[in-house]
Design a protein around this motif. Structure first.
Motif, PDB file in Angstrom:
ATOM      1  N   ARG A   1      14.804   9.689   0.627  1.00 51.39           N
ATOM      2  CA  ARG A   1      13.734  10.537   1.163  1.00 51.39           C
ATOM      3  C   ARG A   1      12.753  11.021   0.095  1.00 51.39           C
ATOM      4  NH1 ARG A   1      18.361  13.777   1.339  1.00 51.39           N
ATOM      5  NH2 ARG A   1      18.058  15.756   0.278  1.00 51.39           N
ATOM      6  N   CYS A   2      12.917  10.560  -1.146  1.00 47.94           N
ATOM      7  CA  CYS A   2      11.936  10.883  -2.199  1.00 47.94           C
ATOM      8  C   CYS A   2      10.587  10.296  -1.808  1.00 47.94           C
ATOM      9  CB  CYS A   2      12.392  10.309  -3.537  1.00 47.94           C
ATOM     10  SG  CYS A   2      11.145  10.435  -4.846  1.00 47.94           S
ATOM     11  N   ILE A   3       9.521  11.086  -1.920  1.00 48.13           N
ATOM     12  CA  ILE A   3       8.188  10.583  -1.583  1.00 48.13           C
ATOM     13  C   ILE A   3       7.354  10.322  -2.833  1.00 48.13           C
ATOM     14  CG2 ILE A   3       7.987  11.450   0.779  1.00 48.13           C
ATOM     15  CD1 ILE A   3       6.597  13.965  -0.446  1.00 48.13           C
ATOM     16  N   ARG A   4       7.972  10.500  -3.974  1.00 51.21           N
ATOM     17  CA  ARG A   4       7.312  10.264  -5.254  1.00 51.21           C
ATOM     18  C   ARG A   4       6.041  11.094  -5.413  1.00 51.21           C
ATOM     19  NH1 ARG A   4       8.394   4.114  -7.086  1.00 51.21           N
ATOM     20  NH2 ARG A   4       7.713   4.969  -9.071  1.00 51.21           N
ATOM     21  N   CYS A   5       6.177  12.377  -5.125  1.00 48.21           N
ATOM     22  CA  CYS A   5       5.052  13.299  -5.326  1.00 48.21           C
ATOM     23  C   CYS A   5       5.025  13.786  -6.767  1.00 48.21           C
ATOM     24  CB  CYS A   5       5.151  14.481  -4.367  1.00 48.21           C
ATOM     25  SG  CYS A   5       6.553  15.595  -4.684  1.00 48.21           S
TER      26      CYS A   5
ATOM     27  N   ARG B   1       0.872  -1.172   0.000  1.00 45.60           N
ATOM     28  CA  ARG B   1       0.000   0.000   0.000  1.00 45.60           C
ATOM     29  C   ARG B   1       0.907   1.220   0.000  1.00 45.60           C
ATOM     30  NH1 ARG B   1      -4.280   0.875   4.753  1.00 45.60           N
ATOM     31  NH2 ARG B   1      -2.459   1.084   6.099  1.00 45.60           N
ATOM     32  N   SER B   2       0.692   2.127  -0.933  1.00 43.35           N
ATOM     33  CA  SER B   2       1.495   3.349  -1.005  1.00 43.35           C
ATOM     34  C   SER B   2       0.591   4.568  -0.981  1.00 43.35           C
ATOM     35  CB  SER B   2       2.324   3.387  -2.292  1.00 43.35           C
ATOM     36  OG  SER B   2       3.465   2.590  -2.174  1.00 43.35           O
ATOM     37  N   TRP B   3       1.168   5.684  -0.561  1.00 39.44           N
ATOM     38  CA  TRP B   3       0.446   6.949  -0.638  1.00 39.44           C
ATOM     39  C   TRP B   3      -0.015   7.183  -2.072  1.00 39.44           C
ATOM     40  CZ3 TRP B   3       4.222  10.921   2.112  1.00 39.44           C
ATOM     41  CH2 TRP B   3       4.271  10.638   3.481  1.00 39.44           C
ATOM     42  N   ASP B   4      -1.176   7.791  -2.205  1.00 40.97           N
ATOM     43  CA  ASP B   4      -1.647   8.205  -3.529  1.00 40.97           C
ATOM     44  C   ASP B   4      -2.265   9.593  -3.363  1.00 40.97           C
ATOM     45  OD1 ASP B   4      -2.190   8.154  -6.211  1.00 40.97           O
ATOM     46  OD2 ASP B   4      -3.504   6.407  -6.154  1.00 40.97           O
ATOM     47  N   SER B   5      -2.439  10.289  -4.456  1.00 42.67           N
ATOM     48  CA  SER B   5      -2.974  11.645  -4.362  1.00 42.67           C
ATOM     49  C   SER B   5      -4.068  11.841  -5.391  1.00 42.67           C
ATOM     50  CB  SER B   5      -1.862  12.668  -4.601  1.00 42.67           C
ATOM     51  OG  SER B   5      -2.441  13.924  -4.912  1.00 42.67           O
ATOM     52  N   CYS B   6      -5.158  12.470  -4.971  1.00 50.15           N
ATOM     53  CA  CYS B   6      -6.274  12.723  -5.884  1.00 50.15           C
ATOM     54  C   CYS B   6      -5.911  13.778  -6.923  1.00 50.15           C
ATOM     55  CB  CYS B   6      -7.523  13.130  -5.110  1.00 50.15           C
ATOM     56  SG  CYS B   6      -7.340  14.640  -4.149  1.00 50.15           S
ATOM     57  N   MET B   7      -4.711  14.381  -6.813  1.00 52.10           N
ATOM     58  CA  MET B   7      -4.299  15.338  -7.834  1.00 52.10           C
ATOM     59  C   MET B   7      -3.699  14.636  -9.053  1.00 52.10           C
ATOM     60  SD  MET B   7      -5.463  18.131  -6.836  1.00 52.10           S
ATOM     61  CE  MET B   7      -4.979  18.867  -8.381  1.00 52.10           C
ATOM     62  N   PHE B   8      -3.449  13.342  -8.936  1.00 53.80           N
ATOM     63  CA  PHE B   8      -2.875  12.604 -10.081  1.00 53.80           C
ATOM     64  C   PHE B   8      -3.976  12.176 -11.050  1.00 53.80           C
ATOM     65  CE2 PHE B   8       0.565  11.109  -6.948  1.00 53.80           C
ATOM     66  CZ  PHE B   8       1.408  12.143  -7.298  1.00 53.80           C
ATOM     67  N   TYR B   9      -3.677  12.288 -12.322  1.00 50.84           N
ATOM     68  CA  TYR B   9      -4.591  11.819 -13.364  1.00 50.84           C
ATOM     69  C   TYR B   9      -4.898  10.336 -13.172  1.00 50.84           C
ATOM     70  CZ  TYR B   9      -6.214  10.873 -18.160  1.00 50.84           C
ATOM     71  OH  TYR B   9      -6.933  10.495 -19.260  1.00 50.84           O
ATOM     72  N   SER B  10      -3.867   9.574 -12.792  1.00 47.54           N
ATOM     73  CA  SER B  10      -4.038   8.116 -12.682  1.00 47.54           C
ATOM     74  C   SER B  10      -4.911   7.710 -11.507  1.00 47.54           C
ATOM     75  CB  SER B  10      -2.665   7.449 -12.544  1.00 47.54           C
ATOM     76  OG  SER B  10      -1.992   7.959 -11.407  1.00 47.54           O
ATOM     77  N   TYR B  11      -5.153   8.627 -10.588  1.00 46.01           N
ATOM     78  CA  TYR B  11      -5.901   8.298  -9.372  1.00 46.01           C
ATOM     79  C   TYR B  11      -7.305   7.793  -9.695  1.00 46.01           C
ATOM     80  CZ  TYR B  11      -7.934   9.138  -4.704  1.00 46.01           C
ATOM     81  OH  TYR B  11      -8.570   9.032  -3.483  1.00 46.01           O
ATOM     82  N   THR B  12      -7.961   8.429 -10.676  1.00 44.88           N
ATOM     83  CA  THR B  12      -9.324   8.018 -11.017  1.00 44.88           C
ATOM     84  C   THR B  12      -9.411   7.378 -12.408  1.00 44.88           C
ATOM     85  OG1 THR B  12      -9.670  10.303 -11.656  1.00 44.88           O
ATOM     86  CG2 THR B  12     -10.679   9.619  -9.589  1.00 44.88           C
ATOM     87  N   LEU B  13      -8.245   7.117 -13.010  1.00 47.61           N
ATOM     88  CA  LEU B  13      -8.274   6.521 -14.353  1.00 47.61           C
ATOM     89  C   LEU B  13      -8.840   5.105 -14.268  1.00 47.61           C
ATOM     90  CD1 LEU B  13      -7.528   6.681 -17.356  1.00 47.61           C
ATOM     91  CD2 LEU B  13      -5.238   5.870 -16.735  1.00 47.61           C
TER      92      LEU B  13
ATOM     93  N   VAL C   1       7.651   3.106  -2.458  1.00 52.76           N
ATOM     94  CA  VAL C   1       8.392   4.346  -2.235  1.00 52.76           C
ATOM     95  C   VAL C   1       9.650   3.972  -1.452  1.00 52.76           C
ATOM     96  CG1 VAL C   1       8.310   6.656  -1.233  1.00 52.76           C
ATOM     97  CG2 VAL C   1       6.235   5.634  -2.181  1.00 52.76           C
ATOM     98  N   ASN C   2      10.727   3.786  -2.165  1.00 51.70           N
ATOM     99  CA  ASN C   2      12.006   3.505  -1.503  1.00 51.70           C
ATOM    100  C   ASN C   2      13.130   4.006  -2.403  1.00 51.70           C
ATOM    101  OD1 ASN C   2      12.668   1.471  -3.452  1.00 51.70           O
ATOM    102  ND2 ASN C   2      11.545  -0.052  -2.267  1.00 51.70           N
ATOM    103  N   ALA C   3      14.341   4.016  -1.856  1.00 50.96           N
ATOM    104  CA  ALA C   3      15.465   4.642  -2.569  1.00 50.96           C
ATOM    105  C   ALA C   3      15.691   4.013  -3.941  1.00 50.96           C
ATOM    106  CB  ALA C   3      16.725   4.539  -1.724  1.00 50.96           C
ATOM    107  N   ILE C   4      15.547   2.694  -4.040  1.00 53.00           N
ATOM    108  CA  ILE C   4      15.874   2.020  -5.302  1.00 53.00           C
ATOM    109  C   ILE C   4      14.855   2.385  -6.389  1.00 53.00           C
ATOM    110  CG2 ILE C   4      16.071  -0.249  -6.408  1.00 53.00           C
ATOM    111  CD1 ILE C   4      17.223  -1.221  -3.681  1.00 53.00           C
ATOM    112  N   GLU C   5      13.574   2.279  -6.057  1.00 52.16           N
ATOM    113  CA  GLU C   5      12.542   2.577  -7.056  1.00 52.16           C
ATOM    114  C   GLU C   5      12.540   4.070  -7.419  1.00 52.16           C
ATOM    115  OE1 GLU C   5      11.105   0.274  -8.602  1.00 52.16           O
ATOM    116  OE2 GLU C   5      11.467  -1.419  -7.264  1.00 52.16           O
TER     117      GLU C   5
END
Lengths: 337, 309
Positions: free
Chosen positions: B198-202, A264-276, B232-236
């Protein structure tokens, strides 16, 4: 009230980490220009008690990626079956140096993930949350992005904290909020003090009353949402910096073709892929649709469904937005309609 | 430059476009923030000063259906040129208002050192903040120190006197660049592992980049193709960024927006500057330097050069 000297803080952290618990604390990142982030602390490392962190403390409870379980395909007696390998529950961490706005956000996260607060039973979150200790630094100063006075008791909020530290000369006055906090101030590291609590910061205020209904009324006014989101570049920074945003994605990652892990990873509703959708259809194709959801979820849907506003006025989304979007201006524009 | 030149220029351009991209002053932060001007009245709020750090060219590919005016510094103009050369933006639907740039202040660095929203005053060769002041060259963005682009390559209307520009100050001696240059390959690997941990992939780096136009179908985020894992980790994160950076070869104009956008302070420009240097040495090519130059890595022709064997 009890007092702890500034130079006794490392010993307090060592005490807290003593039982093998992870202590999260604000730290200046090496090789970065004064980037301050919450991170697991280990003995000997400096802690930053003055500056604000650029991301919230939520990673201590909702890691950016959490392994839910491992799985593998096994051949047994000519049949293939799937073996699951559950994750061991983690011990509850300690959160040192949260601000009032971080601590207060726990109520919003709890409302969704923590059964004791009426949320769903999310084993990962609940495991970390159940024994969590939160030691909060009260704010005697603020900056122009802070707007916590818009919510609850503002800088004087105690919700979510176990112990609040008020900065005074050479240390902190310590005010316990919960039993866990009371137990901590009995440690020898604290002394009795007759100092007065310092004046707290006065932060900006935006009117959020009535926003829940107002948003629904303005939902279809797409020109309004285009206008308020025209600067937005649609990255996920604001959601990831936010102490209350909590959306996630669940996916499997394979190593080879026989085993893998569900994450499970963080996701954001600002991403296009979020609701694709799988069909290729996207119900929120424009940034305006996605930004509208961001505002709606924070100030309308979540309050309606779970009773909490998903914003504590921490200002991180304002300080760090690469495009200069200020959520307070958006709220004002919406309120003025 | 005075606003006496800029505002009339925006109003003039508004006669033939739907919207002008420029800057206005943020009430909360006191510095420039991007703004869109649709009417002459709105244009009265336009400003240009040394806090106009943003590269507004990032909005051009997102405004494909409009005629757009854009206020551009010399470096921003290079991004516009590169977008035109690559066919992402059509020349005839944009109007460029060129502004002479005195070099822009690294507002993010200033605020991270002195506090968000603190008043920044750029006067007399020094930048004043919170009762302290530093020489301008100590707090300018790194790209300004080696600026070769004061004069915008593409201009429809010039606002301000281009000759009055301050010459670029001597190159920055920022600690991290010196240390990075001295590192062995192994040390660099360790360095990046730590940085990307520390990248959070935003994806702020991607969204702030004017040339990163795959955006919604970016391989950092898609499952098909599945070049990078979702963890979300350094390698990816490092893998995802390496893909982005190699796609910028011969395309990056060095605007520093990706690094500025990064909330966790990863020094992405170390990678891009190195790559840009290699491209210039190998191909004598600088992205966006001219409308006539062909990007060296976009000249492949399957009929002439052959396909995969």
């Amino acid at each position: 009230m009890r007092f702890i000297a500034e130079d006794a803080i490392p010993r307090l952290l060592e005490h807290l980490a003593g039982g093998g618990r992870t202590v999260w604390a604000p730290r200046v990142v090496r090789d970065s220009v004064n980037t301050v982030l919450f991170a697991p602390w280990s003995a000997g490392e400096p802690v930053e008690t003055g500056a604000y962190t650029h991301l919230s403390a939520k990673a201590a409870l909702l890691p950016p990626t959490e392994r839910l379980f491992g799985f593998g395909y096994l051949q047994a007696a000519g049949e293939e079956r799937i073996e699951l390998e559950p994750e061991e529950p983690e011990e509850s961490p300690v959160l040192f140096g949260a601000r009032v706005c971080d601590a207060r956000a726990l109520a919003a996260l709890d409302a969704l993930f923590f059964p004791a607060s009426g949320g769903f039973n999310d084993p990962g979150y609940a495991g970390r949350r159940s024994g969590l200790t939160v030691i909060t630094l009260a704010c005697t100063t603020c900056d122009s992005a802070c707007f916590c006075s818009s919510f609850g008791k503002g800088p004087a909020e105690t919700d979510g904290s176990d112990l609040i530290l008020y900065p005074v000369a050479n240390g902190f006055l310590a005010e316990p909020v919960t039993d866990a906090g009371s137990e901590l101030v009995r440690l020898d590291l604290f002394q009795d003090s007759r100092l007065e609590k310092p004046e707290l910061a006065v932060t900006a205020r935006v009117e959020t009353a009535g926003l829940r209904e107002k948003f629904i009324d303005l939902f279809s006014d797409i020109d309004l949402w285009r206008q308020v989101s025209e600067k937005c570049l649609s990255c996920g920074f604001c959601a990831y910096a936010c102490p209350a945003c909590h959306c996630f994605n669940i996916f499997d990652e394979m190593s080879g073709d026989r085993e893998g892990e569900r994450c499970r990873s963080w996701d954001s509703c600002m991403f296009y892929s979020y609701t694709l959708e799988t069909s290729g259809h996207n119900p929120r194709p424009e940034i305006a649709h996605r930004y509208r959801n961001r505002i709606g979820h924070k100030f309308s849907y979540f309050p309606a469904n779970r009773g909490e506003i998903l914003c504590t006025g921490c200002g991180r989304c304002i300080r760090g937005c690469p495009a200069g979007v200020d959520i307070r201006e958006v709220i004002r524009t919406v309120q003025e309609r | 430059m005075s606003m006496n030149d800029l505002i009339p220029a925006i109003k003039k351009v508004l006669e033939e476009v739907d919207v002008v991209l420029g800057w206005t002053r943020s009430p909360a932060a006191g510095v420039a923030v991007p703004a869109r001007f649709h009417t002459p009245d709105e244009a009265d709020g336009a400003i240009f000063d040394s806090t106009c750090i943003h590269n507004l060219a990032v909005h051009l590919p997102r405004l494909k259906n409009s005629k757009v005016g854009i206020v551009a510094k010399g470096c921003d103009a290079r991004s516009i040129v590169q977008l035109i050369v690559e066919g992402e933006v059509s020349r005839d639907r944009i109007r460029v208002i060129g502004v002479p740039c005195p070099g822009v202040i690294d507002v993010k660095r200033a605020w991270r050192c002195y506090g968000f929203g603190k008043k920044i005053e750029d006067a007399g060769g020094r930048v004043h903040m919170e009762g302290r002041s530093v020489p301008r060259e100590e707090i300018l963005l790194h790209k300004c120190h080696q600026c070769r682009d004061q004069e915008p390559v593409i201009v429809d209307l010039a606002a301000g006197d281009v000759t009055s520009m301050t010459p670029p100050p001597p190159p920055d001696k920022s600690g991290i660049r010196e240390r990075f240059a001295a590192m062995s390959i192994t040390e660099r690997r360790e360095f990046w592992r730590e940085q990307f941990s520390r990248c959070i992939r935003c994806y702020a780096c991607r969204e702030a980049c004017p040339l990163c136009f795959c955006r919604d179908v970016c391989s950092m985020q898609t499952r098909e193709p599945h070049w990078t894992g979702g963890q979300v980790n350094a390698i990816e994160s490092e893998m995802a960024q390496q893909v982005r950076i190699s796609h910028m070869a011969g395309r990056c104009t060095g605007c520093e927006e990706c690094e500025r956008a990064c909330p966790v302070g990863i020094p992405l420009m170390l990678l891009l500057e190195e790559q840009n240097k290699i491209i210039e040495e190998l191909f004598a090519y600088r992205a966006g330097a001219s409308l006539e130059d062909k990007p060296p890595l976009l000249t492949y022709d399957i009929n002439r050069d052959g396909g995969w064997r």
